[in-house]
Enzyme design. Sequence first.
Site, PDB file in Angstrom:
ATOM      1  N   MET A 118      90.072  60.538  79.481  1.00 16.25           N
ATOM      2  CA  MET A 118      89.183  61.225  78.536  1.00 16.25           C
ATOM      3  C   MET A 118      89.881  62.385  77.824  1.00 16.25           C
ATOM      4  O   MET A 118      89.280  63.426  77.563  1.00 16.25           O
ATOM      5  CB  MET A 118      87.928  61.732  79.275  1.00 16.25           C
ATOM      6  CG  MET A 118      87.120  60.624  79.922  1.00 16.25           C
ATOM      7  SD  MET A 118      85.802  61.214  81.020  1.00 16.25           S
ATOM      8  CE  MET A 118      86.755  61.701  82.480  1.00 16.25           C
TER       9      MET A 118
ATOM     10  N   LYS B  15      77.283  55.859  78.500  1.00 15.30           N
ATOM     11  CA  LYS B  15      77.559  57.164  77.908  1.00 15.30           C
ATOM     12  C   LYS B  15      78.824  57.052  77.069  1.00 15.30           C
ATOM     13  O   LYS B  15      79.852  56.566  77.539  1.00 15.30           O
ATOM     14  CB  LYS B  15      77.769  58.226  78.987  1.00 15.30           C
ATOM     15  CG  LYS B  15      76.601  58.424  79.942  1.00 15.30           C
ATOM     16  CD  LYS B  15      76.898  59.574  80.885  1.00 15.30           C
ATOM     17  CE  LYS B  15      75.821  59.730  81.935  1.00 15.30           C
ATOM     18  NZ  LYS B  15      75.929  58.728  82.998  1.00 15.30           N
TER      19      LYS B  15
ATOM     20  N   ASP C 144      77.134  50.398  82.747  1.00 13.43           N
ATOM     21  CA  ASP C 144      77.719  51.389  81.851  1.00 13.43           C
ATOM     22  C   ASP C 144      78.351  50.761  80.613  1.00 13.43           C
ATOM     23  O   ASP C 144      78.545  49.541  80.533  1.00 13.43           O
ATOM     24  CB  ASP C 144      78.779  52.208  82.597  1.00 13.43           C
ATOM     25  CG  ASP C 144      78.163  53.278  83.481  1.00 13.43           C
ATOM     26  OD1 ASP C 144      76.967  53.559  83.327  1.00 13.43           O
ATOM     27  OD2 ASP C 144      78.891  53.831  84.332  1.00 13.43           O
TER      28      ASP C 144
END
Length: 248
Positions: free
Chosen positions: A173, A62, A40
Amino acid sequence: MERGRCMGKVYLVGAGPGDPGLITLKGIRCIREADVILYDRLVSPQLLVEAKREAEIIYCGKGPDCHFMNQNEINSLLTRYAREGKIVTRLKGGDPFVYGRGGEEAEVLAKNHIAFEIVPGVTSGVGACAYAGIPLTHRYISSTVVFVTGHYCDEKKIRWDNIASIETVVIYMGINQAVYIEQQMISNGRSPNTPICIIQEGTTSRQRVLTGELKDLSLIIEKHRVKSPGLIVIGEVVRMRSIISWFM
């Protein structure tokens, strides 16, 4: 690690929050013995040096506005390589089972009768706070802590009326949702003067830590142009940073 006769195996490995030294010994072993590594965006490049020379290394990160590979494509690669009899290490930032979609990937593997193991890692909510000098719990300050995703925080999936009363709140996030988070916490009873901390790229040499009060959360993020990846910490434990800050 034993290779099956026909079917390979998948290891869902937590690489930790950024500092490559925080990965577990088992995690390193999974990297070294893998035929294929899918990694990742937040995985330290230093960890990939541990891979064997002939290993196939595939980036599938991502970002907030860009997915190099979608989740269905990742799932397909995991199952395909395992069916080819290969040892696959799925290397994820933080911990696979804390906002890492590890549960989704494990479910796909289980449904396809593919052997897998979970190798836990240090999630950023723990690691970044430790490197910022903020204990999530403290005998005299906080006995409760909650992890919240800011990714869907403007939908009705999150009970802010419950979260606002928890002593330590760690939001993943949530940088781009700061205005909404600030409004929801205050409107649900949290004091506007509650200490807050924003940690950007925690545990790395680029770590940046900003502190203030809840009522100024969005202003601080805007003023200092904070970008992802970042954590938001809300609670009295933030005050401990002035006493026990040790990193950078």
